[in-house]
Design a protein around this motif. Sequence first.
Motif, PDB file in Angstrom:
ATOM      1  N   UNK B 109       0.830  -1.216   0.000  1.00 32.53           N
ATOM      2  CA  UNK B 109       0.000   0.000   0.000  1.00 32.53           C
ATOM      3  C   UNK B 109       0.863   1.264   0.000  1.00 32.53           C
ATOM      4  N   UNK B 110       1.932   1.210   0.795  1.00 33.60           N
ATOM      5  CA  UNK B 110       2.836   2.374   0.861  1.00 33.60           C
ATOM      6  C   UNK B 110       3.511   2.590  -0.486  1.00 33.60           C
ATOM      7  N   UNK B 111       3.836   1.467  -1.149  1.00 31.98           N
ATOM      8  CA  UNK B 111       4.470   1.568  -2.472  1.00 31.98           C
ATOM      9  C   UNK B 111       3.458   2.130  -3.466  1.00 31.98           C
ATOM     10  N   UNK B 112       2.258   1.586  -3.408  1.00 34.78           N
ATOM     11  CA  UNK B 112       1.208   2.011  -4.337  1.00 34.78           C
ATOM     12  C   UNK B 112       0.856   3.488  -4.147  1.00 34.78           C
ATOM     13  N   UNK B 113       0.784   3.904  -2.878  1.00 36.02           N
ATOM     14  CA  UNK B 113       0.440   5.310  -2.586  1.00 36.02           C
ATOM     15  C   UNK B 113       1.648   6.242  -2.700  1.00 36.02           C
ATOM     16  N   UNK B 117       8.484   6.420   0.616  1.00 41.11           N
ATOM     17  CA  UNK B 117       9.674   7.274   0.673  1.00 41.11           C
ATOM     18  C   UNK B 117       9.732   8.024   2.003  1.00 41.11           C
ATOM     19  N   UNK B 118       8.554   8.505   2.453  1.00 46.41           N
ATOM     20  CA  UNK B 118       8.513   9.278   3.706  1.00 46.41           C
ATOM     21  C   UNK B 118       8.942   8.432   4.898  1.00 46.41           C
ATOM     22  N   UNK B 119       8.592   7.158   4.841  1.00 39.43           N
ATOM     23  CA  UNK B 119       8.986   6.270   5.945  1.00 39.43           C
ATOM     24  C   UNK B 119      10.475   5.944   5.868  1.00 39.43           C
ATOM     25  N   UNK B 120      10.941   5.715   4.641  1.00 37.46           N
ATOM     26  CA  UNK B 120      12.335   5.301   4.480  1.00 37.46           C
ATOM     27  C   UNK B 120      13.329   6.447   4.710  1.00 37.46           C
ATOM     28  N   UNK B 121      12.826   7.686   4.618  1.00 38.44           N
ATOM     29  CA  UNK B 121      13.753   8.803   4.855  1.00 38.44           C
ATOM     30  C   UNK B 121      13.871   9.140   6.346  1.00 38.44           C
ATOM     31  N   UNK B 194       7.898  -8.850  -1.022  1.00 38.91           N
ATOM     32  CA  UNK B 194       8.757  -9.474  -2.026  1.00 38.91           C
ATOM     33  C   UNK B 194       8.182  -9.443  -3.437  1.00 38.91           C
ATOM     34  N   UNK B 195       6.881  -9.528  -3.568  1.00 38.78           N
ATOM     35  CA  UNK B 195       6.313  -9.705  -4.915  1.00 38.78           C
ATOM     36  C   UNK B 195       5.510  -8.487  -5.372  1.00 38.78           C
ATOM     37  N   UNK B 196       5.309  -8.490  -6.687  1.00 34.32           N
ATOM     38  CA  UNK B 196       4.645  -7.329  -7.269  1.00 34.32           C
ATOM     39  C   UNK B 196       3.118  -7.396  -7.139  1.00 34.32           C
ATOM     40  N   UNK B 197       2.554  -8.566  -7.335  1.00 38.48           N
ATOM     41  CA  UNK B 197       1.095  -8.692  -7.188  1.00 38.48           C
ATOM     42  C   UNK B 197       0.794  -9.583  -5.977  1.00 38.48           C
ATOM     43  N   UNK B 198       1.012  -9.044  -4.791  1.00 43.24           N
ATOM     44  CA  UNK B 198       0.928  -9.887  -3.584  1.00 43.24           C
ATOM     45  C   UNK B 198      -0.479 -10.408  -3.284  1.00 43.24           C
ATOM     46  N   UNK B 199      -1.490  -9.601  -3.587  1.00 40.98           N
ATOM     47  CA  UNK B 199      -2.862 -10.020  -3.263  1.00 40.98           C
ATOM     48  C   UNK B 199      -3.256 -11.265  -4.047  1.00 40.98           C
ATOM     49  N   UNK B 282      15.098  -2.196  -3.404  1.00 41.84           N
ATOM     50  CA  UNK B 282      14.917  -0.817  -3.855  1.00 41.84           C
ATOM     51  C   UNK B 282      13.558  -0.742  -4.539  1.00 41.84           C
ATOM     52  N   UNK B 283      12.641  -0.075  -3.898  1.00 43.61           N
ATOM     53  CA  UNK B 283      11.291   0.020  -4.448  1.00 43.61           C
ATOM     54  C   UNK B 283      11.240   1.122  -5.492  1.00 43.61           C
ATOM     55  N   UNK B 284      10.814   0.759  -6.675  1.00 47.26           N
ATOM     56  CA  UNK B 284      10.708   1.753  -7.752  1.00 47.26           C
ATOM     57  C   UNK B 284       9.256   2.207  -7.811  1.00 47.26           C
ATOM     58  N   UNK B 285       9.059   3.471  -7.532  1.00 50.28           N
ATOM     59  CA  UNK B 285       7.691   3.995  -7.517  1.00 50.28           C
ATOM     60  C   UNK B 285       7.278   4.373  -8.934  1.00 50.28           C
TER      61      UNK B 285
END
Lengths: 360, 287
Positions: B109-113, B117-121, B194-199, B282-285
């Motif tokens: 959700x954090x990646x999708x939204x 970045x705000x958490x990781x900084x 770990x995965x792109x389509x976790x649901x 490394x999460x690519x947004x």
Amino acid sequence: MTKRTRIFMTGSGAVLAAGLCTGLVAYYGGGFQALVASTGPTELSYVPADASIVAYADVRSIMDSELRQRFKQAMPMNEEGQREFFEHTGINLEQDVDYVVAAATANGFGKNGVLVARGRFDIVKLEGLAREHGAEVQEYSGKRLLVLKHEGWHHDVEKNAEEAAEKAVEKAEAPAGSGGLAAVSAGVPNTGAVAFLEPGLVAIGDLAGVKRAIDAHDHAQSITSNNEMMDLVKDIERTNNAWAVGRFDLIASQAKLPENIARQIPPVKWFAAAGHINGGVSAQLRAEANDDKAAENLRGVINGVISLARLQGQNDPKLAPLISSLQMSGSGKTVELSFTIPSEIFELMAPKIKGEHRVH
Amino acid sequence: MTTVETPARRPPAFLTSSLRIFDLSVGEMLWSRRTIFMALVVGAPVAIALLIRVLVGLGAPIFTEGGPRSNSPIHMTGPAIFGLVIWVMYLRFIVPVLGVFYGTSLIADEVEDKTITYLFTRPISRGAVLAGKYLAYLACTVFVVLPSVVLVYLMIVPLRGSLGASFPDLLKDLLLLTLGLAVYGAVFAFVGAAFKRPLLIGLVFVFGWEQAVMVFPGYLRKFTVAFYLQGIVPHAMPSEGVVSLFQGLFRETPSLLTSLVSLAVIWGIFLAWGARIVARKEYVLEQ
């Protein structure tokens, strides 16, 4: 954390805590049902504390049941016999007996067995009939007893003693004294007795059994002090009009089963069987195994049997309602099987039974 | 003129960071749209229990007569129905589904939204982000699921049963469901990290893999969470339905110790693995 989150968490925790406290109080207090209803019929106070099996039947409701009425229509009873019985005893089996409680110790139903019946009994007629058959009137703890000795008693006792002695000689490898014990046990007279316990309450059984029932009541040493058995009774008695609860291990050990069969019997301590008879019969069979593992194994076996029965019975519409009603449940040491026998199955059986009666 | 050197601020410890993230996330998670779904799912058994209770209260012949002519649909005791609800509704559906929906969303959700970045900084370890969010998930689900179980117990068990006699089973059920939520949550937190389509992966795992493997005999069922959870259920397995029939026929129950140890191992491995992935990936947004 915001205020409403905190309120939600507190409310949720409060529900959880309230439920757990309720359960805890019920667990230590013996359940909330116990506060509003007594366990079992009051006649259980006449059942000795060491009884290994106790059974109850609400004769009135069974006689009035739809199933019984259908049976009566399908297979008319011998009304002549019923009338004769009524003329001799003054008891109309259809109307005068409300319910019965029966009990026996592990020694067997013949010895120390007793049946307590609640109903409307003509004491004068019963006493007269008993006296006609040579009964003696005795007093025991303030209760009036009719002691009935078997007609061929002396002959039977002598014959039994002789047979037992012969068997003891034959079984030379048997432990010392066992033959003598058998002889003594065979020589014990099988004396029947009827006791008038209270107005409308009679006890019938072996003399020793009837005396023990009176003692159990007078000395407050009845089965009601046996918590394990009463817990089982409490669980099944409210919704069933016939039930039996007993020590399976004691009964099985007294049954003198062949060793290869005895080995196959699951390690079950308690058993309970209960049924509600009305339109059909809905029944519950419950077993309390010695441990969780034994119960799990038993559940596995029963589940397997149910599964196979369902696979087998899918094509038989007559048995389908019975098979679909089979339901296994239970947790921990408890294994429970419930099922319903629809009246249609009894209707299918009735013509066969009727036919057999005609052949005889 | 002297200069005062301010000591470098040390980042907070892992636990402190996790609790900070927990504090931040629990409210967000609880008042999100997912909660409506959770309320519906968890409310269903409560509603059913309430309905049965009301019908019995109004005198409907649900438990009273067992005969087929009495039109009685239920021939079971309250504790047996409670056991059935725990098996069929909570263990086989609610717990895995909540695990999938919440567990996979912890990081996804954090990646999708694009807010990760705000958490990781922040000066906290990345693993603590997952741990804190996982704690928030556990608090949310436990505080919703367990009270609903208690309500079902209070409404259903007294019908032809005893609250006192079933109390030990209730405690086992609550513990079991907490364990289930914890382990499924850990597994799907890893999947979400770990995965792109976790649901999709989570739903396939719960309703595909676990269901299919449990039907057949063999060692494959040891690669499921359900196998170990079912080993500690205090109630008898229901025998309704074809799948249940086969599961009953080929049922192999691990011992209590095996179940508990295996669940602890699964929980530890997947949570640690998930935290490690979050720390290194490394999460690519997507823009």
